[in-house]
Write a protein that holds these residues in place. Structure first.
Motif, PDB file in Angstrom:
ATOM      1  N   GLU A  87     -53.441   9.152 -21.423  1.00  0.00           N
ATOM      2  CA  GLU A  87     -52.259   8.643 -22.123  1.00  0.00           C
ATOM      3  C   GLU A  87     -51.060   8.534 -21.174  1.00  0.00           C
ATOM      4  O   GLU A  87     -50.308   7.568 -21.247  1.00  0.00           O
ATOM      5  CB  GLU A  87     -51.895   9.559 -23.291  1.00  0.00           C
ATOM      6  N   ALA A  88     -50.927   9.499 -20.274  1.00  0.00           N
ATOM      7  CA  ALA A  88     -49.828   9.463 -19.298  1.00  0.00           C
ATOM      8  C   ALA A  88     -49.976   8.267 -18.370  1.00  0.00           C
ATOM      9  O   ALA A  88     -48.987   7.581 -18.063  1.00  0.00           O
ATOM     10  CB  ALA A  88     -49.786  10.762 -18.503  1.00  0.00           C
ATOM     11  N   MET A  89     -51.193   7.990 -17.937  1.00  0.00           N
ATOM     12  CA  MET A  89     -51.435   6.837 -17.064  1.00  0.00           C
ATOM     13  C   MET A  89     -51.185   5.532 -17.812  1.00  0.00           C
ATOM     14  O   MET A  89     -50.644   4.584 -17.244  1.00  0.00           O
ATOM     15  CB  MET A  89     -52.863   6.868 -16.510  1.00  0.00           C
ATOM     16  N   LYS A  90     -51.563   5.501 -19.087  1.00  0.00           N
ATOM     17  CA  LYS A  90     -51.318   4.316 -19.902  1.00  0.00           C
ATOM     18  C   LYS A  90     -49.814   4.071 -20.026  1.00  0.00           C
ATOM     19  O   LYS A  90     -49.348   2.935 -19.912  1.00  0.00           O
ATOM     20  CB  LYS A  90     -51.940   4.482 -21.286  1.00  0.00           C
ATOM     21  N   LEU A  91     -49.066   5.132 -20.223  1.00  0.00           N
ATOM     22  CA  LEU A  91     -47.609   5.040 -20.323  1.00  0.00           C
ATOM     23  C   LEU A  91     -47.007   4.559 -19.003  1.00  0.00           C
ATOM     24  O   LEU A  91     -46.128   3.693 -18.990  1.00  0.00           O
ATOM     25  CB  LEU A  91     -47.032   6.399 -20.722  1.00  0.00           C
ATOM     26  N   ALA A  92     -47.510   5.089 -17.887  1.00  0.00           N
ATOM     27  CA  ALA A  92     -47.021   4.667 -16.569  1.00  0.00           C
ATOM     28  C   ALA A  92     -47.349   3.198 -16.322  1.00  0.00           C
ATOM     29  O   ALA A  92     -46.523   2.451 -15.779  1.00  0.00           O
ATOM     30  CB  ALA A  92     -47.625   5.546 -15.478  1.00  0.00           C
ATOM     31  N   THR A  93     -48.532   2.759 -16.746  1.00  0.00           N
ATOM     32  CA  THR A  93     -48.923   1.353 -16.601  1.00  0.00           C
ATOM     33  C   THR A  93     -48.017   0.460 -17.443  1.00  0.00           C
ATOM     34  O   THR A  93     -47.573  -0.595 -16.987  1.00  0.00           O
ATOM     35  CB  THR A  93     -50.401   1.166 -17.013  1.00  0.00           C
TER      36      THR A  93
END
Length: 148
Positions: A87-93
């Motif tokens: 989820e954190a990577m999705k948010l960063a993307t």
């Protein structure tokens, strides 16, 4: 907590890259490297001009910088202590995509933005640069007020 810190770190590093991209420089003893950098920058400028639809100005620089700062803060606040790494990577993307849309919206490229920041630092007029950063900070406050 750690995942939120990771996302905040990524956002902060991204913003610091944009804000301080122009603040680095080489020594005067590296004349050959400086000539190579200048030649590469000229080539990149030619490439950037092919994709840019308008010239970078101080006003555009301030607006893009302010929007970047706003997005970094916005996505930093969206990060949750309990969020998974995925989820954190999705948010960063998502944040990265918003940054790309920001350049497109203003008809400039990331290279245009970086080169403009470089030019500001090359002029060695830190007072002018700091005034632009201050204007961006004021614009961030306006954006926050618009959100409320």
């Amino acid at each position: 907590m750690i995942k939120k810190n990771v996302l905040l770190s990524v956002a902060t590093i991204t913003m610091m890259f944009f804000v301080f991209a122009g603040c680095t420089g080489g020594s005067d003893n590296d004349a050959g490297e400086d000539a190579n950098k200048k030649e590469k920058t000229e080539e990149e400028s030619a490439d950037a001009n092919e994709t840019s639809t308008k010239e970078m100005t101080e006003d555009i620089y301030v607006e893009v910088l302010a929007q970047q700062m706003y997005l970094a803060e916005y996505y930093g606040e969206k990060a949750d202590e309990d969020m998974s790494e995925k989820e954190a990577m999705k948010l960063a993307t998502e944040m990265g995509e918003k940054m790309s849309e920001l350049y497109e919206e203003h008809g400039v490229t990331e290279d245009d933005f970086s080169q403009f920041a470089d030019k500001l630092s090359e002029d060695e007029d830190m007072e002018k640069y700091m005034k632009l950063v201050e204007r961006a900070g004021e614009r961030v406050e306006e954006l926050k007020a618009e959100d409320e």
